[in-house]
Design an enzyme around this catalytic site. Structure first.
Site, PDB file in Angstrom:
ATOM      1  N   GLY A 243       0.758  -1.248   0.000  1.00 29.49           N
ATOM      2  CA  GLY A 243       0.000   0.000   0.000  1.00 29.49           C
ATOM      3  C   GLY A 243       0.785   1.293   0.000  1.00 29.49           C
ATOM      4  CD  GLU A 284       0.311  -9.169   1.765  1.00 32.24           C
ATOM      5  OE1 GLU A 284      -0.599  -8.432   1.324  1.00 32.24           O
ATOM      6  OE2 GLU A 284       0.088 -10.246   2.345  1.00 32.24           O
ATOM      7  N   PRO A 285       4.618  -5.337  -0.714  1.00 29.68           N
ATOM      8  CG  PRO A 285       6.883  -4.750  -0.877  1.00 29.68           C
ATOM      9  CD  PRO A 285       5.943  -5.703  -0.191  1.00 29.68           C
ATOM     10  N   GLY A 286       3.743  -3.802  -3.785  1.00 29.41           N
ATOM     11  CA  GLY A 286       3.622  -3.997  -5.224  1.00 29.41           C
ATOM     12  C   GLY A 286       4.088  -2.737  -5.936  1.00 29.41           C
ATOM     13  NE  ARG A 323      -2.663   2.995 -11.241  1.00 31.34           N
ATOM     14  CZ  ARG A 323      -2.580   4.183 -10.684  1.00 31.34           C
ATOM     15  NH1 ARG A 323      -1.971   5.167 -11.318  1.00 31.34           N
ATOM     16  NH2 ARG A 323      -3.075   4.400  -9.486  1.00 31.34           N
ATOM     17  CB  CYS A 352     -15.509   4.224 -29.473  1.00 37.01           C
ATOM     18  SG  CYS A 352     -14.708   4.219 -31.060  1.00 37.01           S
ATOM     19  CE1 TYR A 381      -1.982  -3.641  -8.568  1.00 36.53           C
ATOM     20  CE2 TYR A 381      -0.785  -1.662  -7.947  1.00 36.53           C
ATOM     21  CZ  TYR A 381      -1.285  -2.901  -7.626  1.00 36.53           C
ATOM     22  OH  TYR A 381      -1.069  -3.416  -6.363  1.00 36.53           O
TER      23      TYR A 381
HETATM   24  N1  LLP Z   1      -1.639  -6.981  -0.626  1.00 35.79           N
HETATM   25  C1  LLP Z   1      -2.961  -7.031  -0.896  1.00 35.79           C
HETATM   26  C2  LLP Z   1      -3.813  -7.909  -0.097  1.00 35.79           C
HETATM   27  C3  LLP Z   1      -3.494  -6.230  -1.906  1.00 35.79           C
HETATM   28  O1  LLP Z   1      -4.805  -6.282  -2.147  1.00 35.79           O
HETATM   29  C4  LLP Z   1      -2.645  -5.383  -2.657  1.00 35.79           C
HETATM   30  C5  LLP Z   1      -3.183  -4.539  -3.731  1.00 35.79           C
HETATM   31  C6  LLP Z   1      -1.271  -5.371  -2.355  1.00 35.79           C
HETATM   32  C7  LLP Z   1      -0.808  -6.179  -1.318  1.00 35.79           C
HETATM   33  C8  LLP Z   1      -0.290  -4.483  -3.075  1.00 35.79           C
HETATM   34  O2  LLP Z   1      -0.574  -3.148  -2.867  1.00 35.79           O
HETATM   35  P1  LLP Z   1       0.412  -1.994  -3.382  1.00 35.79           P
HETATM   36  O3  LLP Z   1       1.689  -2.096  -2.578  1.00 35.79           O
HETATM   37  O4  LLP Z   1       0.680  -2.224  -4.823  1.00 35.79           O
HETATM   38  O5  LLP Z   1      -0.324  -0.751  -3.120  1.00 35.79           O
HETATM   39  N2  LLP Z   1      -5.166  -1.355  -9.617  1.00 35.79           N
HETATM   40  C9  LLP Z   1      -5.014  -0.319  -8.608  1.00 35.79           C
HETATM   41  C10 LLP Z   1      -4.378  -0.846  -7.340  1.00 35.79           C
HETATM   42  C11 LLP Z   1      -5.107  -2.032  -6.752  1.00 35.79           C
HETATM   43  C12 LLP Z   1      -4.435  -2.586  -5.529  1.00 35.79           C
HETATM   44  C13 LLP Z   1      -5.040  -3.896  -5.163  1.00 35.79           C
HETATM   45  N3  LLP Z   1      -4.422  -4.526  -4.040  1.00 35.79           N
HETATM   46  C14 LLP Z   1      -4.225   0.843  -9.176  1.00 35.79           C
HETATM   47  O6  LLP Z   1      -3.859   0.816 -10.351  1.00 35.79           O
HETATM   48  O7  LLP Z   1      -3.996   1.826  -8.469  1.00 35.79           O
END
Ligand code: LLP
Length: 423
Positions: A243, A284-286, A323, A352, A381
Site C-alpha cells: 500500500g 506485500e509491496p507492489g 489507470r 470509443c 498495474y
Molecule cells: N496486498 C494485498 C492484499 C493487496 O490487495 C494489494 C493490492 C497489495 C498487497 C499491493 O498493494 P500496493 O503495494 O501495490 O499498493 N489497480 C489499482 C491498485 C489495486 C491494488 C489492489 N491490491 C491501481 O492501479 O492503483
C-alpha cells in the site's frame, strides 16, 4: 541532461533510460510499448530490503502489480517472496524461483483450487478472511494430510488510499474480519488438527502516502496479538500488507525506510514488554517496487482541434493502460523528442469511450503527428491490467538491464487473441 526520474533523463534533446534512446527502442519494437528498467526494479527492491535490516522479514512482492516473468524472476533472484491471489499465482511464483515458504496467498474469495494448490505447495502463509474459509482450509488440509499455516486478515476500520476504488481497510469493505472475530478465529484455528495459525494480517489500501495510517495499523495488529497472547497463544508473524504510495505527479510519497522505523519499534517494544519474542514480519509491496521503473511509449496518430481542446490522438488506449480511465489517475506524459514552443493538449486513445483519455489540458512542447510520447510511472498495474478490449493486442514489453535491451513479452497477435475461442 534533464532528469525526469533518477534513471529517466534527456540526453541531447532525446528521452533516454540510462542513456539508451527510447526512440530507437520504439523503432525496433513498435508502439504502444512498455519499457521496463529492470535495474530500477532491483534498486527499489534493495531499498526496501535494506530498510528492514534489523528484523526478520519476508518481502512478499505483490504479483498483481506486475507479474511478468522478467520482473518476478529478477526479484526472486534478489530473495523476494511473493504475494499472490490465485492458484496460478502460486504456480507463477514457483516458476519464478520463489521458495514455497515465502509465498503468501491472499484474497477474500479463494476458490477450492486456490486452497488445494496452496496446501499442496506448502506455501508459507494463507491469509484467511472468513470462518467459512477457515473451515474449508481445514477440510482440504486434512484431506491432503498437511498442516496449513494461516494468518487472519483483520479489517481494522482504517480508510486510506488514493481513490475509493483502491481502499480496502474500511468497515464497509468486503475484506477481512473484525478485531473480535480475528481473536476468535485465531483461537479456533489453534484447535484445528490441520491448521497452524501463525499470523495476523491487514492490508489497508493502495497508494497511501500517510505514515500515521501505517503506525495505526501496526498498533492495532499488535494489540490484537496481545489479546491472543493473553489466551495463551502466540502470534509469531505480522503481515502488514502493501500500500505505500509513489510520487506520480509530485505528491510527497513516504519511503519504506520511514515506514520501517515507524512500525518496527512499535511492534518490537510491545512484544518485548509482554515477554513475547519479536515477531517475523511480512510486507506485500507492489506499486512501490515497480511503478517508476517503466514508461509506456505511444505514438501520436493525429492532432486536431475540437471546441476548446487541442487533441493528441495516440496509439495507446485504456485497454493498454487503464489507470486514468478507472481511477482518474494522473500520470506525467512527456515527449520523447521535445520540439520548440509549447501548447496545451488533451491526450486520448483509440477506444470509443470518453474515459479513454490519458490527460486533459496539459502543457507540453509542440507535438506533431508521428511524434513519440512517454507516459511515466507505468510499471505498476499497467501491463497487468491490460486487456484485449476492442480487439486490441496487449502491448509488447521490453526490458533494459545492464545496458541491454531485451524483449520480455511479445505483442499479442490476432492468432493469440483468438486462440481460446471454441467457435
Ligand atoms: N496486498 C494485498 C492484499 C493487496 O490487495 C494489494 C493490492 C497489495 C498487497 C499491493 O498493494 P500496493 O503495494 O501495490 O499498493 N489497480 C489499482 C491498485 C489495486 C491494488 C489492489 N491490491 C491501481 O492501479 O492503483
Amino acid at each position: 541532461m534533464e532528469k525526469r526520474r533518477p534513471h529517466i533523463f534527456y540526453v541531447d534533446g532525446e528521452l533516454t533510460i540510462r542513456g539508451i534512446k527510447l526512440s530507437d527502442i520504439a523503432s525496433a519494437y513498435g508502439t504502444p510499448l512498455y519499457v521496463i528498467d529492470l535495474d530500477r526494479v532491483v534498486e527499489r527492491y534493495d531499498e526496501v530490503a535494506s530498510s528492514f535490516r534489523s528484523v526478520k522479514i519476508n518481502i512478499a512482492y505483490a504479483y498483481k502489480a506486475n507479474s511478468l516473468l522478467a520482473v518476478t524472476k529478477t526479484l526472486a533472484m534478489r530473495g523476494s517472496g511473493a504475494t499472490v491471489v490465485s492458484s496460478y499465482g502460486i504456480k507463477v511464483a514457483k516458476i519464478s524461483g520463489v521458495e514455497s515458504p515465502k509465498i503468501v496467498l491472499d484474497g477474500p474469495s479463494k476458490s477450492d483450487d486456490d486452497i488445494e494448490e496452496a496446501i499442496s505447495s506448502e506455501i508459507g502463509l494463507i491469509n484467511v478472511e472468513s470462518r467459512d474459509e477457515l473451515d474449508t482450509i481445514e477440510k482440504i488440509a486434512s484431506r491432503q494430510k498437511k498442516k496449513a499455516r494461516v494468518g487472519i486478515r483483520v479489517n481494522l476500520g482504517l480508510r486510506a488510499g488514493a481513490h475509493p476504488k483502491i481502499m480496502t481497510g474500511g468497515r464497509s469493505h468486503k475484506f477481512g474480519v473484525s478485531e473480535r472475530e480475528a481473536v476468535k478465529l485465531f483461537a479456533l484455528a489453534a484447535k484445528m488438527d490441520s491448521i497452524k495459525p501463525i499470523a495476523l494480517h491487514s492490508h489497508i489500501g493502495s497508494q497511501i502516502n500517510d505514515l500515521s495510517v501505517f503506525r495505526a495499523e501496526a498498533a492495532k495488529l499488535v494489540s490484537i496479538a496481545l489479546e491472543i497472547h493473553k489466551k495463551g497463544l502466540e502470534v509469531p508473524v505480522l503481515d502488514l500488507g502493501g500500500g505505500l504510495g509513489v510520487s506520480y505527479a509530485g505528491e510527497k510519497a513516504i519511503s519504506y525506510r520511514e515506514f520501517a522505523s515507524a512500525v518496527t519499534d512499535v511492534i518490537r517494544n510491545a512484544y518485548e514488554e509482554n515477554g513475547m519474542s519479536t515477531p517475523e514480519l511480512v510486507i506485500e509491496p507492489g506499486r512501490y517496487i515497480v511503478a517508476d521503473s517503466t514508461v509506456l511509449l505511444m505514438r501520436v496518430n493525429y492532432v486536431k482541434k475540437l471546441g476548446r481542446r487541442r487533441w493528441l490522438l495516440v496509439d495507446a488506449g485504456m485497454n493498454d493502460f487503464i489507470r486514468p480511465a478507472m481511477y482518474g489517475a494522473k500520470h506525467e506524459i512527456i515527449p520523447v523528442r521535445p520540439r520548440e514552443g509549447t501548447e496545451v493538449y488533451s491526450i486520448g486513445g483509440p477506444v470509443c469511450e470518453s474515459s479513454d483519455v490519458f490527460a486533459d489540458r496539459i502543457k507540453l512542447p509542440m507535438v506533431e503527428r508521428g511524434d513519440l510520447l512517454a507516459l511515466l510511472d507505468a510499471g505498476a498495474y499497467g501491463i497487468s491490467m491490460a486487456s484485449n478490449y476492442n480487439i486490441r493486442p496487449i502491448p509488447a514489453v521490453v526490458v533494459i538491464s545492464a545496458g541491454e535491451v531485451k524483449l520480455a513479452r511479445k505483442r499479442d497477435s490476432l492468432e493469440h487473441i483468438l486462440a481460446m475461442e471454441a467457435w
